[in-house]
Write an enzyme that holds these catalytic residues in place. Structure first.
Site, short mmCIF file in Angstrom:
data_model
loop_
_atom_site.label_atom_id
_atom_site.label_comp_id
_atom_site.label_asym_id
_atom_site.label_seq_id
_atom_site.Cartn_x
_atom_site.Cartn_y
_atom_site.Cartn_z
N SER A 201 -137.63 -51.67 -19.02
CA SER A 201 -136.44 -50.86 -18.76
C SER A 201 -135.78 -50.34 -20.02
CB SER A 201 -135.43 -51.69 -17.95
OG SER A 201 -135.98 -52.09 -16.72
N HIS A 247 -130.97 -52.37 -21.46
CA HIS A 247 -130.85 -50.98 -21.03
C HIS A 247 -130.03 -50.18 -22.03
CE1 HIS A 247 -131.68 -51.93 -16.49
NE2 HIS A 247 -132.57 -52.46 -17.31
#
Length: 297
Positions: A201, A247
């Site tokens: 991610s 992230h």
């Protein structure tokens, strides 16, 4: 040299009274290369915009021609999505191995794990020292759930080819890895006292940021990319168990790296792009050392 004087470099064919080809002296020809004026036969002549040229002159012309590149200086390739597909393949293979074949050993070995020195059993994982730092990269290729690898690879399949075609294979791969490492290292810096994390991610958020940078650079529509980023940030902060630190780290490092790659001036593009990647890695090294000072022995 007068037009009717014999050329010293060519033999005359007694049968035809014409000069012989400079490569095949026994073959008479009335055609000369438009660049070097050597006689050339039909087997050797290469059609040019005006007249014909010999193979050597054609080769010299190609050698002096400017190499075709992508919009941001990468080597032009016929297949603009090769690296994207290879990355998807690696992630899927690692998922199959970790989830069904080498369970749970591969997951335990590759996961982004850290326990600080102030906790019982610490330091361990990343905080334990350089021999564990490989986890910063391996964790970006590790997934244990089908939906996790599926969602990440779907976004990579969607965003990757456009970025790869614009940047070129090497620059795109550098962007992906820098963003993935940035997510892992930022997560360690913020929560290295006790953490477990895995997944691509961070790299994927880096590609989202790079897509926004490319739209800004090309003055394209920002709405779809910004809406996609906002949606993913909402999911990141609203669902438990998602490592928002990876992230955000991937988004920041990916966006900054993309800006350096895409806004580099044409006359110094290679140097600026190389310094951009080196600078991003230096920032990540600084964050890693800061995390070790906080959580290491």
């Amino acid at each position: 040299m007068l037009p009717d004087e014999p050329r010293p470099t060519a033999d005359r064919s007694p049968e035809a009274g014409l000069p012989g080809c400079y490569r095949h002296p026994q073959t008479p020809t009335g055609v000369s290369c438009t660049r070097c004026e050597r006689p050339i036969c039909p087997h050797c002549m290469v059609a040019a915009s005006v007249g014909f040229q010999c193979p050597e002159c054609v080769g010299d012309g190609h050698a002096g021609a400017r190499r075709a590149t992508t919009r941001f200086g990468g080597a032009l390739a016929a297949d603009g999505g090769l690296v994207t597909r290879v990355l998807i393949g690696i992630n899927v293979v690692v998922w199959v191995l970790a989830a069904y074949v080498l369970t749970p050993r591969l997951g335990q070995t590759w996961i982004l794990l850290s326990t600080g020195s102030d906790l019982l059993g610490g330091p361990s994982g990343i905080a334990d020292g350089p021999h564990q730092w490989y986890r910063l990269l391996t964790a970006t290729f590790l997934h244990l759930e089908w939906w996790h690898v599926g969602m990440n690879m779907l976004v990579l399949f969607w965003l990757g080819p456009a970025l790869e075609q614009a940047l070129g294979r090497l620059r795109f791969l550098a962007l992906y890895l820098v963003a993935g490492l940035g997510g892992s290292i930022f997560a360690f810096l913020v929560a290295g006292h006790e953490m477990k994390s895995l997944g691509a991610s961070g790299a994927i958020f880096g590609l989202i940021g790079a897509t926004i940078v490319m739209q800004l650079r090309d003055k394209g529509p920002l709405g779809p990319a910004m809406a996609f980023l906002v949606f993913n940030l909402i999911v990141t902060f609203s669902r438990p168990g998602i490592d928002w630190r990876a992230h955000i780290g991937g988004l920041l490092l990916g966006s900054l790296t993309a800006a350096g790659l895409m806004y580099a001036p044409r006359e110094r593009r290679g140097l600026v792009q190389a310094l951009t990647v080196v600078g991003a890695l230096a920032v990540e090294a600084g964050m890693l050392l800061a995390g070790m000072a906080l959580y290491g022995a």
